[in-house]
Write a protein that holds these residues in place. Sequence first.
Motif, mmCIF file in Angstrom:
data_model
loop_
_atom_site.group_PDB
_atom_site.id
_atom_site.type_symbol
_atom_site.label_atom_id
_atom_site.label_comp_id
_atom_site.label_asym_id
_atom_site.label_seq_id
_atom_site.Cartn_x
_atom_site.Cartn_y
_atom_site.Cartn_z
ATOM 1 N N UNK A 10 0.793 -1.294 0.067
ATOM 2 C CA UNK A 10 -0.180 0.000 -0.082
ATOM 3 C C UNK A 10 0.772 1.213 0.184
ATOM 4 N N UNK A 11 1.922 1.256 0.797
ATOM 5 C CA UNK A 11 2.784 2.424 0.931
ATOM 6 C C UNK A 11 3.498 2.653 -0.696
ATOM 7 N N UNK A 12 3.790 1.621 -1.161
ATOM 8 C CA UNK A 12 4.501 1.675 -2.609
ATOM 9 C C UNK A 12 3.135 2.034 -3.567
ATOM 10 N N UNK A 13 1.857 1.763 -3.369
ATOM 11 C CA UNK A 13 0.908 2.381 -4.235
ATOM 12 C C UNK A 13 0.572 3.657 -4.101
ATOM 13 N N UNK A 14 1.049 4.299 -2.833
ATOM 14 C CA UNK A 14 0.767 5.787 -2.535
ATOM 15 C C UNK A 14 1.777 6.748 -2.923
ATOM 16 N N UNK A 15 2.980 6.480 -3.031
ATOM 17 C CA UNK A 15 4.150 7.006 -3.364
ATOM 18 C C UNK A 15 4.776 6.804 -4.768
ATOM 19 N N UNK A 16 4.872 7.613 -5.704
ATOM 20 C CA UNK A 16 5.703 7.675 -6.939
ATOM 21 C C UNK A 16 7.108 7.431 -6.543
ATOM 22 N N UNK A 17 7.964 6.492 -7.578
ATOM 23 C CA UNK A 17 9.167 6.446 -6.998
ATOM 24 C C UNK A 17 9.584 5.309 -6.198
ATOM 25 N N UNK A 18 8.417 4.579 -5.434
ATOM 26 C CA UNK A 18 8.750 3.547 -4.643
ATOM 27 C C UNK A 18 7.812 2.555 -5.358
ATOM 28 N N UNK A 19 8.304 1.487 -5.637
ATOM 29 C CA UNK A 19 7.750 0.373 -6.569
ATOM 30 C C UNK A 19 8.217 -0.960 -5.801
ATOM 31 N N UNK A 20 6.862 -1.704 -5.608
ATOM 32 C CA UNK A 20 7.089 -3.315 -5.079
ATOM 33 C C UNK A 20 6.470 -3.970 -5.994
ATOM 34 N N UNK A 21 7.166 -5.074 -6.756
ATOM 35 C CA UNK A 21 6.578 -6.001 -7.699
ATOM 36 C C UNK A 21 6.281 -7.070 -7.189
ATOM 37 N N UNK A 22 4.951 -7.236 -6.524
ATOM 38 C CA UNK A 22 4.297 -8.247 -6.203
ATOM 39 C C UNK A 22 4.164 -8.569 -4.828
ATOM 40 N N UNK A 23 3.079 -9.433 -4.338
ATOM 41 C CA UNK A 23 2.830 -9.691 -2.930
ATOM 42 C C UNK A 23 4.110 -10.281 -2.213
ATOM 43 N N UNK A 24 4.639 -11.187 -2.672
ATOM 44 C CA UNK A 24 5.562 -12.009 -2.055
ATOM 45 C C UNK A 24 6.822 -11.148 -1.916
ATOM 46 N N UNK A 25 7.125 -10.294 -2.793
ATOM 47 C CA UNK A 25 8.337 -9.272 -2.794
ATOM 48 C C UNK A 25 7.958 -8.413 -1.508
ATOM 49 N N UNK A 26 6.706 -7.991 -1.420
ATOM 50 C CA UNK A 26 6.098 -7.022 -0.570
ATOM 51 C C UNK A 26 6.257 -7.888 1.006
#
Length: 115
Positions: A76-92
């Motif tokens: 969720x934090x990565x979805x709210x911030x441009x420039x912060x990306x998480x690719x997938x739930x397992x990675x999160x």
Amino acid sequence: MRLLLLWILNAVALLAVTWLLPTIEIAGFGTALAAALVLGFINTLVRPVLTLLTLPITVLTLGIFYLVLNGLLFWLASALLPGFQVHGLVSAMVGAILYGVIAWALSALVPPSRG
């Protein structure tokens, strides 16, 4: 002053997570500071409510769902911030665990406040 130092250390922990996991990307130190702030707000405001609401499923899964919840909030934090990306739930989920461990270790270096 201690709070400011912990905020900076949490941003450093987030940068360390991006260095360890190539599936998590962050644009720079400024974005890491913003992400650490957003994660702090999410952990303070959203996590307690979701923990209470998902308590039955957490008990049924013997606590495993709490790891999924941590990953979802990290995502969720990565979805709210441009420039912060998480690719997938397992990675999160892995990123949230690493972030927590690294931030805890770095915060142990900060002496407690006197007062």
